[in-house]
Design a protein around this motif. Structure first.
Motif, mmCIF file in Angstrom:
data_model
loop_
_atom_site.group_PDB
_atom_site.id
_atom_site.type_symbol
_atom_site.label_atom_id
_atom_site.label_comp_id
_atom_site.label_asym_id
_atom_site.label_seq_id
_atom_site.Cartn_x
_atom_site.Cartn_y
_atom_site.Cartn_z
ATOM 1 N N ALA A 179 0.916 -1.368 0.018
ATOM 2 C CA ALA A 179 0.003 0.034 -0.082
ATOM 3 C C ALA A 179 0.979 1.297 -0.124
ATOM 4 N N HIS A 180 0.477 2.389 -0.193
ATOM 5 C CA HIS A 180 1.028 3.541 -0.353
ATOM 6 C C HIS A 180 1.342 4.017 1.082
ATOM 7 N N SER A 181 2.863 4.421 1.234
ATOM 8 C CA SER A 181 3.410 4.778 2.655
ATOM 9 C C SER A 181 2.463 6.259 2.615
ATOM 10 N N ILE A 182 2.350 6.601 4.177
ATOM 11 C CA ILE A 182 1.677 7.843 4.478
ATOM 12 C C ILE A 182 2.495 8.187 5.524
ATOM 13 N N PRO A 183 2.575 9.555 6.212
ATOM 14 C CA PRO A 183 3.244 9.724 7.517
ATOM 15 C C PRO A 183 2.664 9.337 8.576
ATOM 16 N N GLU A 184 3.493 8.972 9.659
ATOM 17 C CA GLU A 184 3.219 7.805 10.462
ATOM 18 C C GLU A 184 2.120 8.450 11.599
ATOM 19 N N THR A 185 2.078 9.681 11.473
ATOM 20 C CA THR A 185 1.225 10.285 12.498
ATOM 21 C C THR A 185 -0.333 10.205 11.797
ATOM 22 N N ASP A 186 -0.625 10.482 10.653
ATOM 23 C CA ASP A 186 -1.689 10.131 9.695
ATOM 24 C C ASP A 186 -2.146 8.665 9.870
ATOM 25 N N ALA A 187 -1.106 7.668 9.863
ATOM 26 C CA ALA A 187 -1.424 6.327 9.769
ATOM 27 C C ALA A 187 -1.960 5.926 11.158
ATOM 28 N N LYS A 188 -1.376 6.437 12.338
ATOM 29 C CA LYS A 188 -1.855 5.998 13.492
ATOM 30 C C LYS A 188 -3.300 6.540 13.662
ATOM 31 N N LYS A 216 -10.012 -13.819 13.124
ATOM 32 C CA LYS A 216 -11.140 -13.165 13.886
ATOM 33 C C LYS A 216 -10.244 -12.089 14.825
ATOM 34 N N GLU A 217 -9.424 -12.388 15.381
ATOM 35 C CA GLU A 217 -8.655 -11.334 16.449
ATOM 36 C C GLU A 217 -7.128 -11.573 16.045
ATOM 37 N N PRO A 218 -6.858 -10.887 14.852
ATOM 38 C CA PRO A 218 -5.445 -10.918 14.573
ATOM 39 C C PRO A 218 -4.615 -9.942 15.237
ATOM 40 N N THR A 219 -3.442 -9.710 15.178
ATOM 41 C CA THR A 219 -2.667 -8.628 15.857
ATOM 42 C C THR A 219 -2.407 -7.449 14.915
ATOM 43 N N PHE A 220 -2.668 -6.415 15.212
ATOM 44 C CA PHE A 220 -2.582 -5.315 14.502
ATOM 45 C C PHE A 220 -1.753 -4.092 15.057
ATOM 46 N N PRO A 221 -0.435 -4.277 14.967
ATOM 47 C CA PRO A 221 0.301 -3.165 15.677
ATOM 48 C C PRO A 221 0.073 -1.928 14.952
ATOM 49 N N SER A 222 -0.072 -0.685 15.798
ATOM 50 C CA SER A 222 -0.189 0.626 15.556
ATOM 51 C C SER A 222 1.060 1.280 15.225
ATOM 52 N N GLU A 223 2.062 0.669 15.920
ATOM 53 C CA GLU A 223 3.465 1.476 15.588
ATOM 54 C C GLU A 223 3.978 0.777 14.286
ATOM 55 N N SER A 224 5.079 1.750 13.848
ATOM 56 C CA SER A 224 5.722 1.240 12.721
ATOM 57 C C SER A 224 6.538 -0.195 12.866
ATOM 58 N N LEU A 225 6.596 -0.839 12.045
ATOM 59 C CA LEU A 225 7.529 -2.226 12.281
ATOM 60 C C LEU A 225 8.841 -1.826 11.962
ATOM 61 N N ILE A 264 10.237 13.750 7.881
ATOM 62 C CA ILE A 264 9.210 13.424 8.532
ATOM 63 C C ILE A 264 8.934 11.929 8.483
ATOM 64 N N PRO A 265 8.902 11.086 9.536
ATOM 65 C CA PRO A 265 8.629 9.660 9.481
ATOM 66 C C PRO A 265 7.357 9.186 8.745
ATOM 67 N N TRP A 266 7.563 8.063 8.096
ATOM 68 C CA TRP A 266 6.402 7.634 7.340
ATOM 69 C C TRP A 266 6.440 6.147 7.502
ATOM 70 N N ILE A 267 5.199 5.550 7.374
ATOM 71 C CA ILE A 267 5.107 4.112 7.690
ATOM 72 C C ILE A 267 5.716 3.151 7.001
ATOM 73 N N GLY A 268 6.115 2.108 7.572
ATOM 74 C CA GLY A 268 7.160 1.066 7.008
ATOM 75 C C GLY A 268 6.747 -0.233 7.518
ATOM 76 N N PRO A 269 7.202 -1.234 6.833
ATOM 77 C CA PRO A 269 8.768 -1.319 6.140
ATOM 78 C C PRO A 269 8.521 -0.818 4.560
#
Length: 367
Positions: A179-188, A216-225, A264-269
Motif C-alpha cells: 500500500a502507499h506509505s503515508i506519514p506515521e502520525t496520519d497512519a496512527k 477473527k482476532e489478529p494482531t494489528f500493531p499501530s506502531e511502525s514495524l 518526516i517519519p513515514w509508515i514502513g517497512p
C-alpha cells in the motif's frame, strides 16, 4: 436509488504533453527539489507519458453504463479528478447543469486516511460550495464510505491471488501485500495499518488459504514495524502463518512510494527494504507475489514502483517476481458499485474512522 454515479480519482497524464501540467498541479505549494521532479518526469516518459489510471477509470464507468442499459435502469455516470482533466469541479458543474438530484460519489480508494477519504471529502465539499446554493439545497450528494471491509472488495482481491497462485509452478512463495506509505502520525490516527492488515488477512481467507477462525482476532500493531527477524511474525498470528506454511506460502504487508520531506517519519517497512531482508532470512524462497491491495486502480505507483523497481530487485536477488492486478475494474467491484447505486439515498451506511483523523460521517448534503 441514485440517479448518478460520480467516480472521483487523482487523475494522471495521458501523453507526453500532459506530464508537466499534471506535475505542476500535484506539486503546487510543495517544496520539491528539481532533481526529484525530474526523476518523476522520467518515469512517466518511460511509459510515453501515459498513466494507466485514466483508462482504468473509463473501464469502470463503461461497465456501469453497460449494466444500466442491460438492467433497463437509467443511471448517469460522471468522472472527476484532482490533478488532471476531467476535474472534479467540472464534473459537479455538469451534474448541476443536468439537474441531477441524487449522486453517489465513489472515490477510487477502499481505505480511510487523511490522504484518501479525508482528501476526497474535502475536495467534494469544496466543489459543492462553488455550485449555486439553490441546487445544493435541493440535491442529495452522498459519498460511499471506505469499503475495505466489504465482501466484494476482499473477494476481488482474493480472486487475483488465486488466479496467480494457480498459474505458478510451486516453490515457496511470499504473498506481499503493498500500500502507499503515508506519514506515521496520519497512519496512527486513521488506524491505516489495521485496515490494511484486516483486508489482507480476510483476502487470504477468502482465497481459501486459511480458515476464517484464524483471523477473527489478529494482531494489528499501530506502531511502525522495525525490520528484523520477526518482522512478519509481528504482523500475523502464528496460527495464520502455520496455515500458510502448509501450502508453501507466507504473507506480509509492506509499504511503497513514500514521498515528502525525508525528515518526516513515514509508515514502513518499505517494500524493497523488506524484500532484501526477507530473502536474506529465507533462503528457500523462490517467488514473490505482490498484491497491491492499497491501490484500487492501476497507476504509476504499481507499474513503475512495483513492476520496474521491485521487479529489478527480485531479479538481482534471483527471486521470481509476479504481481496481482488491482481489482478496481473487476466485475465484483462493478457489481458492488451498482448495488450501492440501487440503495435508497438515506440507506447508505455512514462511517467514522477509528482514530481522530476524520470524525466525519460520509454524508455531504443535505447537512
Amino acid at each position: 436509488m441514485f440517479e448518478a454515479l460520480l467516480l472521483a480519482s487523482y487523475g494522471g497524464p495521458e501523453g507526453i504533453d500532459d506530464i508537466e501540467p499534471f506535475l505542476d498541479r500535484v506539486l503546487a505549494g510543495k517544496h520539491i527539489p528539481q532533481a526529484r521532479r525530474d526523476a518523476v518526469t522520467q518515469r512517466y516518459r518511460l511509459f510515453d507519458g501515459k498513466s494507466p489510471l485514466p483508462g482504468e477509470c473509463r473501464r469502470f464507468l463503461d461497465a456501469i453504463s453497460k449494466r444500466s442499459v442491460h438492467e433497463g435502469i437509467p443511471v448517469k455516470t460522471y468522472w472527476g479528478n484532482f490533478f488532471a482533466p476531467p476535474f472534479l469541479q467540472d464534473a459537479f458543474e455538469q451534474i448541476e447543469r443536468d439537474n441531477v438530484k441524487s449522486v453517489l460519489v465513489f472515490a477510487s480508494s477502499a481505505f480511510g486516511s487523511p490522504q484518501s477519504c479525508r482528501r476526497y471529502l474535502d475536495a467534494t465539499r469544496d466543489a459543492l460550495n462553488m455550485l449555486t446554493p439553490s441546487y445544493v439545497a435541493s440535491a442529495s450528494i452522498r459519498r460511499l464510505p471506505p469499503f475495505f471491509e466489504t465482501r466484494a472488495f476482499v473477494e476481488s482481491v482474493a480472486q487475483t491471488i488465486t488466479e496467480k497462485l494457480n498459474a505458478s509452478k510451486g516453490g515457496k512463495t511470499l504473498i506481499l501485500f503493498t500500500a502507499h506509505s503515508i506519514p506515521e502520525t496520519d497512519a496512527k490516527l486513521a488506524s491505516y495499518r489495521r485496515q490494511l492488515l484486516h483486508a489482507s488477512l480476510q483476502s487470504l481467507a477468502c482465497a481459501g488459504l486459511m480458515r476464517d477462525a484464524l483471523i477473527k482476532e489478529p494482531t494489528f500493531p499501530s506502531e511502525s514495524l522495525v525490520l528484523g527477524p520477526d518482522a512478519v511474525a509481528k504482523q500475523m498470528s502464528s496460527e495464520s502463518r502455520v496455515a500458510l506454511k502448509k501450502r508453501g506460502l507466507d504473507a506480509a504487508l509492506a509499504f511503497q512510494s513514500r514521498s515528502g520531506s525525508p525528515h518526516i517519519p513515514w509508515i514502513g517497512p518499505d517494500v524493497r527494504e523488506f524484500l532484501s531482508q526477507y530473502v536474506s532470512e529465507n533462503k528457500e524462497l523462490s517467488r514473490v507475489l505482490v498484491v497491491p491491495i492499497g491501490f484500487f486502480f492501476e497507476n504509476m505507483e504499481t507499474i513503475y514502483d512495483l513492476d520496474v523497481e521491485a521487479r529489478d530487485l527480485c531479479n538481482a536477488l534471483n527471486i521470481q517476481y509476479d504481481r496481482a492486478p488491482c481489482c478496481g475494474a473487476s466485475q465484483k467491484m462493478v457489481d458492488f458499485a451498482w448495488q450501492a447505486l440501487r440503495m435508497n439515498v438515506d440507506e447508505l451506511p455512514t462511517y467514522r474512522c477509528e482514530g481522530d483523523a476524520c470524525r466525519f460521517q460520509c454524508r455531504l448534503y443535505p447537512r
